[in-house]
Design a protein around this motif. Structure first.
Motif, short mmCIF file in Angstrom:
data_model
loop_
_atom_site.label_atom_id
_atom_site.label_comp_id
_atom_site.label_asym_id
_atom_site.label_seq_id
_atom_site.Cartn_x
_atom_site.Cartn_y
_atom_site.Cartn_z
N UNK A 98 -16.16 -6.49 36.61
CA UNK A 98 -16.11 -8.03 36.26
C UNK A 98 -16.70 -8.31 34.82
N UNK A 99 -16.24 -9.20 34.19
CA UNK A 99 -16.43 -9.51 32.73
C UNK A 99 -17.15 -10.53 32.44
N UNK A 100 -18.33 -10.58 31.84
CA UNK A 100 -19.28 -11.94 31.72
C UNK A 100 -18.71 -12.78 30.08
N UNK A 138 -4.41 -5.97 34.25
CA UNK A 138 -5.04 -7.26 34.52
C UNK A 138 -5.60 -7.05 36.06
N UNK A 139 -5.54 -6.08 36.54
CA UNK A 139 -6.17 -5.69 37.76
C UNK A 139 -7.67 -5.60 37.58
N UNK A 140 -8.49 -5.64 38.50
CA UNK A 140 -9.95 -5.63 38.54
C UNK A 140 -10.49 -4.11 38.43
N UNK A 141 -9.36 -3.16 38.71
CA UNK A 141 -9.70 -1.97 39.04
C UNK A 141 -9.24 -0.88 37.91
N UNK A 189 -10.41 -9.69 34.77
CA UNK A 189 -9.58 -9.53 33.39
C UNK A 189 -8.59 -10.53 33.37
N UNK A 190 -7.85 -11.02 34.31
CA UNK A 190 -6.81 -11.97 34.13
C UNK A 190 -7.21 -13.65 34.00
N UNK A 191 -8.66 -13.59 34.16
CA UNK A 191 -9.15 -15.07 34.32
C UNK A 191 -9.97 -15.19 32.92
N UNK A 192 -9.99 -14.14 31.94
CA UNK A 192 -10.61 -14.42 30.64
C UNK A 192 -9.95 -15.33 29.81
N UNK A 193 -10.79 -16.27 29.29
CA UNK A 193 -9.94 -17.34 28.34
C UNK A 193 -10.04 -16.94 26.84
#
Length: 242
Positions: A162-164, A96-99, A183-187
């Protein structure tokens, strides 16, 4: 009878000669230092771009194959969809980290994982990427029996993703809306359309080049310690989602 006088170098001539010799030595030393500095700079720039390209080559191969559908032709001329990998971008593994992230695909596409190991065609490959304590971008197929991550690029000081994610209410057409998320913000993982990858690279040797005003992947100030640094960004579209 005339006597012959011995001629030699006087003190003044000697001092002038020493001064000229010293000037030549200083000029040669300065030219050598400038040439060496230029060589170190070019070597550092080459190393930065070489390592960045090596990292992006691996990441792009994994991203372009992510979520790809396996198809099989039937005798009657129809094409059947056999399977599609469930891709969660590493959330199941705790990334869930961004790295750090992981991408899944079937071995039928190319048959090799991110380490270059050959796998069976129907086998699912899950390439996981992260940066280790030695500032190396490493990867591993987490579904294989191979132990340990393998370095694929060095000099990686920061690795951010970052994910679109496409809005589920507007999934197609000109009205479709995308939003960049961690990653941890993806619905909905199924609505991830692209990945933005940012690499902050640094040279492994000192170049003593004054640092320019370079900001990191998250807009942070970059350390000025004599090492050459560059920030590389690339957006990779998930082709199976387009």
């Amino acid at each position: 009878m005339k006597t012959k006088r011995n001629t030699g170098i006087g003190l003044i001539e000697l001092m002038v000669g020493l001064a000229i010799g010293l000037g030549v030595i200083l000029a040669a030393t300065s030219a050598y230092q400038a040439q060496r500095q230029s060589w170190l700079l070019m070597q550092g720039i080459h190393a930065l771009h070489h390592n960045a390209n090596a990292a992006f080559d691996h990441l792009q191969t994994s991203a372009q194959s992510a979520n790809a559908v396996v198809l099989q032709g039937a005798p009657n001329g129809t094409v059947a969809q056999l399977a599609i990998p469930s891709n969660d971008w590493g959330l199941v593994e705790g990334n869930t980290r961004s790295d750090a992230f992981a991408l899944s695909r079937f071995g039928v596409l190319d048959g090799y994982d991110c380490q270059g190991n050959h796998v069976g065609k129907p086998t699912l490959i899950r390439d996981s990427y992260q940066v280790n304590s030695k500032h190396e971008l490493t990867c591993k197929d987490t579904l294989s029996a191979v132990l340990g991550y393998q370095a694929i690029a060095e000099g990686v000081e920061d690795f951010q993703l970052l994910y679109a994610e496409r809005s589920q209410s507007q999934t197609s057409g000109a009205g479709a809306q995308w939003q960049w998320k961690n990653a941890d913000q993806i619905v909905s993982t199924a609505q991830v359309m692209a990945i933005e990858i940012c690499l902050r690279m640094f040279s492994t040797q000192l170049t003593n080049v004054p640092a320019t005003d370079i900001k990191g992947c998250q807009g942070e100030s970059v350390l000025n310690d004599g090492k050459l640094r560059r920030v590389f960004r690339r957006v990779l579209a998930i082709r199976s989602q387009l």
